[in-house]
Design a protein around this motif. Structure first.
Motif, short mmCIF file in Angstrom:
data_model
loop_
_atom_site.label_atom_id
_atom_site.label_comp_id
_atom_site.label_asym_id
_atom_site.label_seq_id
_atom_site.Cartn_x
_atom_site.Cartn_y
_atom_site.Cartn_z
N THR A 6 0.48 -1.30 -0.21
CA THR A 6 0.47 0.18 0.09
C THR A 6 1.04 1.26 -0.14
O THR A 6 0.71 2.66 -0.53
CB THR A 6 -0.89 -0.04 1.53
OG1 THR A 6 -0.59 -0.12 2.64
CG2 THR A 6 -2.18 -0.79 1.35
N HIS A 7 2.46 1.16 -0.23
CA HIS A 7 3.08 2.20 0.27
C HIS A 7 3.40 2.78 -1.43
O HIS A 7 4.24 1.43 -2.05
CB HIS A 7 4.02 2.68 1.25
CG HIS A 7 4.49 1.46 1.43
ND1 HIS A 7 4.77 0.22 1.55
CD2 HIS A 7 6.03 1.32 0.89
CE1 HIS A 7 5.40 -0.73 1.98
NE2 HIS A 7 6.96 -0.18 1.07
N GLY A 14 2.07 7.03 1.45
CA GLY A 14 1.64 5.88 2.07
C GLY A 14 2.47 5.62 2.80
O GLY A 14 1.24 4.33 3.93
N ALA A 23 -0.42 7.89 5.95
CA ALA A 23 -1.24 7.22 5.18
C ALA A 23 -2.83 7.87 5.52
O ALA A 23 -3.15 8.02 6.39
CB ALA A 23 -1.12 5.76 5.11
N ASN A 24 -3.22 9.28 3.92
CA ASN A 24 -4.43 9.11 4.35
C ASN A 24 -4.45 8.99 2.85
O ASN A 24 -4.23 8.89 2.15
CB ASN A 24 -5.07 10.00 5.55
CG ASN A 24 -4.05 11.16 4.41
OD1 ASN A 24 -4.40 12.05 2.60
ND2 ASN A 24 -3.32 12.89 5.43
N SER A 28 -2.88 8.28 -0.95
CA SER A 28 -2.26 6.69 -0.52
C SER A 28 -2.63 6.86 -2.56
O SER A 28 -2.52 7.57 -3.33
CB SER A 28 -3.90 6.69 -0.06
OG SER A 28 -4.97 6.72 -0.86
N CYS A 62 1.28 6.20 -7.51
CA CYS A 62 2.46 6.90 -6.81
C CYS A 62 1.97 8.56 -7.92
O CYS A 62 2.97 9.11 -8.56
CB CYS A 62 3.23 6.71 -6.24
SG CYS A 62 3.84 8.16 -4.94
#
Ligand code: TYD
Length: 413
Positions: A6-7, A14, A23-24, A28, A62
């Motif tokens: 997720t990053h 993230g 992370a928000n 993200s 990203c």
């Protein structure tokens, strides 16, 4: 079998706590491409062998450094323990090794070369024949053994502090090459740390990866599969190197595999500064809108091939596949093909033959099947070797076999 991702592995966006970023929703990663749940592209198994399984095939972008990456990471032990991808020994590949040799010679006179992800040693053998002292690191037992049997020094294992230290103890290399390995790696910071272990200040590090810009421009959606966890741009490599001991000093473009870039790095404490790479950054188009058009085009290409095959089959024509590449698995599953659609897929790789195309009941057979069976159409899933394949199949073509290239647009030759 897999972990969610997720990053951003290049700039850290993230990642909770990274560089003060939480992370928000606004920082993200953005979903840009989705092929649903798919089998692993190189999971070629016999009819009664257990398969590794299925995982989501979805790309996240990203918004900050434009790195695109898969939403999941399949465990490397599952992907690489018994790996069936073998570096091609085609003319195209030998010419490419020659081109790499030329670039390296322009940068260093050093003779010690380390290859990360050395596969069955094909490139090591090439450089050994050019009087280099070579060593490879590869996680696939079966392929490392093939390399060793040909007198090519190969350390079995992933590129990690352990294998890096073994290689370094034999003498720090002047050249480190990692061809089409970096985008398979999950933890880039760890990879960069290991590069520090195997480099002296003047070591030239060449990282060859498919270029996300080319993939997007040419609509090569079939190069998206679980082994390729990232779709790299020059911009995102710069973001990654920002607080590393390395600097990118040269970028070379090659036509191999549908468009690849060789990113050349040296340590920041090198005496050799290199030239500017800014002009490469300016022409790169890897943003959300490029991904949107790419996704649309992929859907159209999938529909075109499905429609073509179903029309031919309805008219009583026989259709097979040519080249059981990882790309073929993506196509066959995206189109939902079975043996009723493609009678077989040919491949020269011995350990793919008499297995099934992952996720389907389509058998992989030897290339002689083209002349034995004389199908009406052969869909070429190794389109990156187009000219070579057309030339070597001149006899079959003269007997009426037509070759179908599914991208950039469906074309019958
Ligand atoms: P390749 O395009 O190198 O990579 P990927 O698997 O990552 O998509 O794979 C090409 C496959 O096609 C490989 O399994 C070898 C096979 N092949 C043939 O069977 N005949 C040929 O003439 C060529 C060039 C490749």
């Amino acid at each position: 079998m897999y972990q969610p991702h997720t990053h951003c592995r290049a700039c850290g966006l993230g990642k909770p706590g990274a560089q003060g970023i939480k992370a928000n929703a606004t920082n993200s990663l953005i979903p840009v491409f989705d092929l649903g749940i798919q089998p692993l592209a190189n999971d070629f198994c016999g009819p009664y062998e257990e398969r590794a399984g299925y995982a989501p095939l979805k790309v996240l972008l990203c918004p900050r450094c434009k790195l695109a990456q898969l939403s999941v990471v399949v465990r490397p032990e599952i992907l690489y323990a018994k790996y069936s991808y073998v570096t091609s020994n085609s003319d195209t590949m030998v010419k490419h090794f020659d081109a790499l040799d030329k670039v390296i010679r322009e940068e260093t006179d050093g003779r010690r070369l380390l290859e990360i992800g050395s596969n069955d040693g094909r490139m090591l053998a090439f450089f050994q024949s050019r009087n280099m002292v070579v060593c490879g690191i590869d996680p696939a037992d079966n392929l490392a053994a093939v390399a060793r049997s040909q007198g090519l020094r190969t350390i079995t294992g992933l590129f990690d502090p352990h294998t890096a230290s073994i290689a370094a103890a034999e003498g720090l290399p002047d050249v480190v090459l990692a061809r089409h390995v970096f985008c398979h790696v999950d933890d880039w910071k760890a990879f960069i740390n290991c590069l520090s272990l195997v480099s002296h200040p003047e070591t030239v590090i060449g990282i060859e990866v498919p270029h996300a810009h080319d993939m997007l421009e040419r609509g090569e959606f079939d190069t998206i599969y679980h082994e390729h966890t990232s779709y790299l741009s020059i911009r995102s490599m710069q973001a990654l190197l920002e607080d590393s001991p390395f600097r990118m000093f040269r970028v070379e473009h090659f036509p191999i595999h549908g468009g690849a870039i060789l990113l050349l790095l040296r340590r920041k404490d090198s005496n050799n500064v290199g030239c500017s790479i800014e002009h490469h950054l300016e022409s790169e188009q890897v943003d959300e809108s490029a991904w949107k058009s790419f996704s649309l085009r992929a859907r159209e290409n999938i529909s075109s091939l499905k429609e073509f095959v179903s029309t031919q089959r309805a008219n009583g024509k026989s259709v097979c596949g040519f080249g059981a590449s990882a790309k073929s698995t993506v196509w066959v599953n995206a189109c939902g093909f079975s043996r009723k659609d493609l009678l077989f897929i040919t491949d020269t790789t011995l350990h793919k033959q008499w297995k099934l195309s992952p996720g389907t009941d389509i058998p992989i057979v030897d290339e002689g099947a083209i002349l034995r069976e004389l199908p009406d159409y052969a869909v070429c899933f190794a389109w990156n070797f187009r000219n070579e394949i057309l030339e070597k199949n001149a006899l079959a073509r003269s007997k009426g076999v037509k070759f179908v290239f599914p991208i950039p647009e469906l074309e019958i030759v």
